[in-house]
Every structure is written in C-alpha cells, then in structure tokens.
Write a protein that holds these residues in place. Structure first.
Motif, PDB file in Angstrom:
ATOM      1  N   PRO A 207       8.778 -15.039-102.303  1.00 47.32           N
ATOM      2  CA  PRO A 207       8.171 -16.214-102.961  1.00 47.32           C
ATOM      3  C   PRO A 207       8.899 -17.497-102.557  1.00 47.32           C
ATOM      4  O   PRO A 207      10.116 -17.478-102.339  1.00 47.32           O
ATOM      5  N   ILE A 208       8.145 -18.591-102.482  1.00 51.35           N
ATOM      6  CA  ILE A 208       8.709 -19.873-102.037  1.00 51.35           C
ATOM      7  C   ILE A 208       9.868 -20.308-102.954  1.00 51.35           C
ATOM      8  O   ILE A 208      10.837 -20.915-102.489  1.00 51.35           O
ATOM      9  N   ARG A 214      17.321 -22.735 -98.740  1.00 52.66           N
ATOM     10  CA  ARG A 214      18.210 -21.946 -97.868  1.00 52.66           C
ATOM     11  C   ARG A 214      17.707 -22.080 -96.440  1.00 52.66           C
ATOM     12  O   ARG A 214      16.494 -22.082 -96.201  1.00 52.66           O
ATOM     13  N   TRP A 215      18.646 -22.155 -95.502  1.00 49.74           N
ATOM     14  CA  TRP A 215      18.253 -22.281 -94.100  1.00 49.74           C
ATOM     15  C   TRP A 215      17.708 -20.972 -93.556  1.00 49.74           C
ATOM     16  O   TRP A 215      18.253 -19.901 -93.833  1.00 49.74           O
ATOM     17  N   HIS A 216      16.627 -21.079 -92.822  1.00 50.65           N
ATOM     18  CA  HIS A 216      16.059 -19.951 -92.099  1.00 50.65           C
ATOM     19  C   HIS A 216      15.975 -20.389 -90.632  1.00 50.65           C
ATOM     20  O   HIS A 216      16.286 -21.537 -90.297  1.00 50.65           O
ATOM     21  N   THR A 217      15.522 -19.489 -89.779  1.00 54.35           N
ATOM     22  CA  THR A 217      15.369 -19.846 -88.364  1.00 54.35           C
ATOM     23  C   THR A 217      13.966 -19.463 -87.911  1.00 54.35           C
ATOM     24  O   THR A 217      13.510 -18.342 -88.188  1.00 54.35           O
ATOM     25  N   TYR A 218      13.325 -20.419 -87.261  1.00 55.99           N
ATOM     26  CA  TYR A 218      12.015 -20.128 -86.660  1.00 55.99           C
ATOM     27  C   TYR A 218      12.143 -20.359 -85.157  1.00 55.99           C
ATOM     28  O   TYR A 218      12.400 -21.495 -84.723  1.00 55.99           O
ATOM     29  N   GLU A 219      12.007 -19.312 -84.365  1.00 56.22           N
ATOM     30  CA  GLU A 219      12.111 -19.414 -82.904  1.00 56.22           C
ATOM     31  C   GLU A 219      13.341 -20.232 -82.506  1.00 56.22           C
ATOM     32  O   GLU A 219      13.265 -21.128 -81.658  1.00 56.22           O
ATOM     33  N   GLY A 220      14.452 -19.970 -83.168  1.00 57.58           N
ATOM     34  CA  GLY A 220      15.716 -20.645 -82.819  1.00 57.58           C
ATOM     35  C   GLY A 220      15.880 -22.026 -83.427  1.00 57.58           C
ATOM     36  O   GLY A 220      16.901 -22.677 -83.207  1.00 57.58           O
ATOM     37  N   VAL A 221      14.893 -22.485 -84.190  1.00 56.76           N
ATOM     38  CA  VAL A 221      14.966 -23.833 -84.790  1.00 56.76           C
ATOM     39  C   VAL A 221      15.287 -23.688 -86.280  1.00 56.76           C
ATOM     40  O   VAL A 221      14.732 -22.820 -86.960  1.00 56.76           O
ATOM     41  N   MET A 224      13.692 -25.182 -92.952  1.00 58.63           N
ATOM     42  CA  MET A 224      13.940 -25.331 -94.386  1.00 58.63           C
ATOM     43  C   MET A 224      12.623 -25.198 -95.152  1.00 58.63           C
ATOM     44  O   MET A 224      11.745 -26.056 -95.037  1.00 58.63           O
ATOM     45  N   PRO A 225      12.473 -24.138 -95.936  1.00 57.66           N
ATOM     46  CA  PRO A 225      11.287 -24.039 -96.794  1.00 57.66           C
ATOM     47  C   PRO A 225      11.451 -24.931 -98.034  1.00 57.66           C
ATOM     48  O   PRO A 225      12.543 -25.016 -98.589  1.00 57.66           O
ATOM     49  N   THR A 226      10.384 -25.568 -98.431  1.00 62.03           N
ATOM     50  CA  THR A 226      10.412 -26.321 -99.682  1.00 62.03           C
ATOM     51  C   THR A 226       9.039 -26.254-100.337  1.00 62.03           C
ATOM     52  O   THR A 226       8.100 -25.686 -99.784  1.00 62.03           O
ATOM     53  N   PHE A 227       8.942 -26.851-101.524  1.00 62.80           N
ATOM     54  CA  PHE A 227       7.665 -26.824-102.231  1.00 62.80           C
ATOM     55  C   PHE A 227       6.648 -27.738-101.532  1.00 62.80           C
ATOM     56  O   PHE A 227       7.011 -28.744-100.934  1.00 62.80           O
ATOM     57  N   HIS A 228       5.382 -27.387-101.675  1.00 55.48           N
ATOM     58  CA  HIS A 228       4.305 -28.214-101.128  1.00 55.48           C
ATOM     59  C   HIS A 228       4.133 -29.453-102.018  1.00 55.48           C
ATOM     60  O   HIS A 228       4.194 -29.340-103.251  1.00 55.48           O
ATOM     61  N   SER A 257      24.552 -31.249 -83.339  1.00 51.05           N
ATOM     62  CA  SER A 257      23.798 -29.999 -83.203  1.00 51.05           C
ATOM     63  C   SER A 257      24.738 -28.803 -83.314  1.00 51.05           C
ATOM     64  O   SER A 257      25.853 -28.835 -82.820  1.00 51.05           O
ATOM     65  N   GLY A 258      24.299 -27.777 -83.951  1.00 49.23           N
ATOM     66  CA  GLY A 258      25.108 -26.570 -84.147  1.00 49.23           C
ATOM     67  C   GLY A 258      24.495 -25.753 -85.241  1.00 49.23           C
ATOM     68  O   GLY A 258      23.472 -26.156 -85.806  1.00 49.23           O
ATOM     69  N   PRO A 259      25.095 -24.597 -85.600  1.00 44.83           N
ATOM     70  CA  PRO A 259      24.488 -23.779 -86.653  1.00 44.83           C
ATOM     71  C   PRO A 259      24.540 -24.456 -87.998  1.00 44.83           C
ATOM     72  O   PRO A 259      25.481 -25.206 -88.272  1.00 44.83           O
ATOM     73  N   PRO A 260      23.540 -24.241 -88.871  1.00 38.94           N
ATOM     74  CA  PRO A 260      23.545 -24.854 -90.200  1.00 38.94           C
ATOM     75  C   PRO A 260      24.687 -24.332 -91.057  1.00 38.94           C
ATOM     76  O   PRO A 260      25.229 -23.278 -90.778  1.00 38.94           O
ATOM     77  N   ASP A 261      25.068 -25.126 -92.096  1.00 38.63           N
ATOM     78  CA  ASP A 261      26.157 -24.684 -92.998  1.00 38.63           C
ATOM     79  C   ASP A 261      25.786 -23.364 -93.636  1.00 38.63           C
ATOM     80  O   ASP A 261      24.667 -23.157 -94.025  1.00 38.63           O
TER      81      ASP A 261
END
Ligand code: URA
Length: 261
Positions: A207-208, A214-221, A224-228, A257-261
């Motif tokens: 669920p959103i 929390r940081w996620h990764t999409y195709e290496g990018v 950040m999920p958030t509410f609509h 540039s680098g990995p997220p905290d």
C-alpha cells in the motif's frame, strides 16, 4: 535618483505583505507550514510613514508552460510524434480529446509520474492542470522549482472514462511509452504520485501508505513514492507526510550524485 514618498513606502510594504500572504497561504495549503489562527486578509492597512527610500518589489517572475501544441524537442519529440503518434493501441483512444504525453524540461533532474489524465487534462492535452494539478504546481513551487524545471507525465496517456483506474490491458499498451520517456529523460529522481503509479512502476503491491517516505529504485533511478495530489485534496491531513517526502527529494537533489541516505 527619484525621491520616494511615504505613500511609495506604504505601497511597497503592502506589496510585500500581499506577496508574503500568498506564499504563506500556498505553503499552508501543501502542508509545509501551519498557519496561526489570525485572519491575514483583515489586517489594517499600513499608514503611510516617513521612512527611507524603498525600492519597489519587482513583479514576481511568471512561468508560462509550453502550450498544448508545443512538443518537447529531440528524442522525446520523436517518441511522441512518430512512435506513439495518434495511438489507437488500447480502447482509451475512443473517448479522448487529446493524448496527454507529458510536459516540462527534457533535461529535468526531477520527474513526477501520476496515474492518468482527468477531464481538464484531456481537454488541454497537458498533465496535472485541474485542481489536483494546481496543488502539485504549488508543491513544486514550494520545492523551489517551477513546472518548467521538472517533467510531469502519467502512466497512461489517455483519460480513462469517469476517472476510473486504468485497466491492465490499457497499462500494458501504454507503459512502454512511459518507460521510454523515463529512459530518455534519465532524471536523478522520480516521484511516483499515488498507489497506481508507484505500484505499476515498482511492480510492488505494498500500500502507498507504507511505500511512501522511503527510497526505492526504478531502473537504477532513485524513486520516491508519495500520495497523489487528488488524494491530498480529499485528505488534507496527509499533506504533511507528502511534504516530508518532497523534502527528502529536495535533500537528495541538493546532494552530490550517489546512493540515497
Ligand atoms: N491525475 C493524474 O494522475 N494525472 C493527471 O494528469 C491529472 C490528474
């Protein structure tokens, strides 16, 4: 140098007060600040007082976004005009007025992805221009950016009837274009807005409310999920959480540039 009168000074103060009131009201609207219980609009006007000469505040810069006919340049333009074209790959094409491809800076560090166009977006051919879009615009502004700095698009490019969720066959037909868009844009951060965009891009049914913040990764990018924003209009008490998510994004973009905290 022209001499400033007390009236000039009072007028400058009033202009500043109006600008400040507008800024604070916008920040309160996105949940970034809590307003004290005073009616700013009913304050007594400032009496003209003799004082040092004041410079007039310059008019706020205006940012006219690209019109519905303005196509993004380069590879995005080819994707939009030649590959996607006047798409009829799924049933959503039957009810649409415009394909809502996406708008903004093709070199953007930050991309916002929503679900699909609503009635206003379908009419204008531009994503996030209705009420939810106006809230998104304020959120972007509070991040110190404008709609012209970032890029905004959706999972599906045509309006689902009655604003229903896009159906699996519609997503299947349209998602390759979103993937191609993101591959061309190569942003530093993607903000997924709402359950639909986040679950589709991350292939994750969490669920959103648990995915966000929390940081996620999409195709290496970094993602950040958030509410609509449409959900935030219905549940304004969630705006603070959405603003906290966007602050993480701002911190991430400000860092090298680098990995997220
Ligand atoms: N909601 C979305 O998900 N996208 C838009 O473009 C407008 C509203």
């Amino acid at each position: 140098m022209t001499t400033k009168t007390p009236e000039d000074f009072a007028s400058a103060v009033e202009t500043l007060r109006a600008a400040l009131r507008a800024e604070v009201t916008d920040l309160a609207e996105i949940g970034a600040v809590t307003l004290p219980r005073v009616k700013l609009s009913t304050r007594a006007p400032v009496e003209p007082v003799a004082g040092p000469a004041q410079a007039k505040t310059p008019p706020a810069p205006t940012s006219a976004g690209p019109g519905p006919g303005a196509a993004p340049p380069g590879r995005l333009q080819i994707l939009q005009q030649e590959t996607l074209g006047e798409c009829t790959r799924c049933k959503l094409h039957r009810g649409r007025t415009h394909i809502v491809f996406g708008v903004g800076n093709p070199d953007a560090d930050l991309v916002f992805v929503g679900e699909g166009p609503g009635a206003d977006e379908d009419r204008q051919g531009i994503p996030f221009v209705g009420r939810a879009g106006q809230l998104l615009t304020k959120m972007i502004k509070a991040m110190g950016q404008s709609r012209d700095d970032v890029y905004i698009c959706n999972v599906v490019k045509c309006r689902p009837p009655n604003n229903r969720d896009p159906e699996p066959d519609e997503v299947e037909a349209c998602e390759p274009f979103l993937k191609a868009q993101l591959e061309i844009l190569k942003p530093r951060v993607i903000v997924g807005m709402g359950r639909y965009a986040c679950q589709t891009l991350l292939q994750d049914r969490t669920p959103i409310s648990r995915m966000r913040g929390r940081w996620h990764t999409y195709e290496g990018v970094d993602f950040m999920p958030t509410f609509h924003p449409a959900y935030l209009l219905r549940s304004p008490e969630k705006k603070r959480e959405a603003w906290a998510d966007l602050q993480l994004v701002m911190k991430r973009l400000a860092a090298p540039s680098g990995p997220p905290d």
